[in-house]
Scaffold this active site. Structure first.
Site, PDB file in Angstrom:
ATOM      1  N   LYS A  16       0.832  -1.203   0.000  1.00 19.59           N
ATOM      2  CA  LYS A  16       0.000   0.000   0.000  1.00 19.59           C
ATOM      3  C   LYS A  16       0.870   1.258   0.000  1.00 19.59           C
ATOM      4  O   LYS A  16       0.641   2.179  -0.793  1.00 19.59           O
ATOM      5  CB  LYS A  16      -0.931   0.011   1.213  1.00 19.59           C
TER       6      LYS A  16
ATOM      7  N   ASP B 282      -6.658   0.905   0.993  1.00 15.54           N
ATOM      8  CA  ASP B 282      -6.703   0.966   2.445  1.00 15.54           C
ATOM      9  C   ASP B 282      -8.075   0.507   2.928  1.00 15.54           C
ATOM     10  O   ASP B 282      -8.884   0.001   2.151  1.00 15.54           O
ATOM     11  CB  ASP B 282      -6.373   2.382   2.935  1.00 15.54           C
TER      12      ASP B 282
END
Length: 214
Positions: free
Chosen positions: A124, A142
């Site tokens: 991420k 997320d």
């Protein structure tokens, strides 16, 4: 998990997102690629506002890996102790700074694999840096995107990698650059976890979430 929306519905959703905010921005403060890496790494299990408050002073004195190493782990810890998991994060900031100096000449690499090899940097974080600094259409999934994607049908998936793939496969390419920012902001402020603000949602009519609020 909602059913995957069709092409025309997704195009209409992102047309609306774009009309509402043509150039969405990430909310983490940074001044260069290095401070962006550090800020995103610090943001795990913390709010962007909390990270910005902690890094305001830190980045004034340490905006390169060399300066961060000179500050040292204890110095970093003092600046970020208001952030969750700050001791481990301080260790990682120093470790990744050392690797950048020793292996990359003090520069931040711009491949996902190289970024992910840095301590405290996962997929991420790597995708955020690739997207925000190098304008590569990487999709950083997320909790907000995961929730929105599965509720709405924009990009359903059983895990973050599946959601990331759904974004890449189903969102038209002309929206890919800003896709994750539009979704993060929508998930953070409208499609919130406990009681989504469906009455104020600009994609309510296209969303497949069955338990819509008023």
């Amino acid at each position: 998990m909602a059913k995957q929306l069709d092409y025309h519905s997704i195009r209409e959703i992102f047309t609306r997102f774009q009309a509402a905010e043509a150039e969405p921005k990430g909310e983490l403060d940074h001044v260069n690629a290095y401070t962006l890496v550090v800020a995103v790494a610090l943001s795990a299990q913390a709010t962007d506002a909390g990270v910005n408050k902690a890094t305001r002073g830190l980045f004034k004195i340490a905006d390169t890996p060399e300066k961060m190493l000179a500050l040292g782990e204890e110095g970093v810890t003092e600046h970020i102790k208001t952030i969750g998991l700050y001791r481990n994060k301080a260790k990682n900031v120093i470790k990744l700074s050392r690797i950048l100096v020793d292996d990359y000449g003090g520069e931040v690499p711009n491949s996902r694999a190289a970024l992910e090899s840095l301590p405290g940097v996962g997929r991420k974080t790597a995708n955020v840096v690739l997207n925000m600094w190098w304008h590569y259409p990487a999709q950083a999934v997320d909790t907000h995107i995961f929730r929105l994607g599965n509720r709405s049908g924009i990009c359903p998936g059983k895990d973050v990698v599946a959601v990331e793939r759904a974004i890449e496969d189903h969102i038209p390419v002309d929206f890919q650059q800003h896709a994750h920012h539009w979704m993060i902001l929508h998930g953070r402020y409208t499609c919130v976890a406990r009681k989504p603000k469906c009455g104020a949602c600009l994609i309510r009519d296209l969303c497949q979430f069955e338990d819509k609020t008023e």
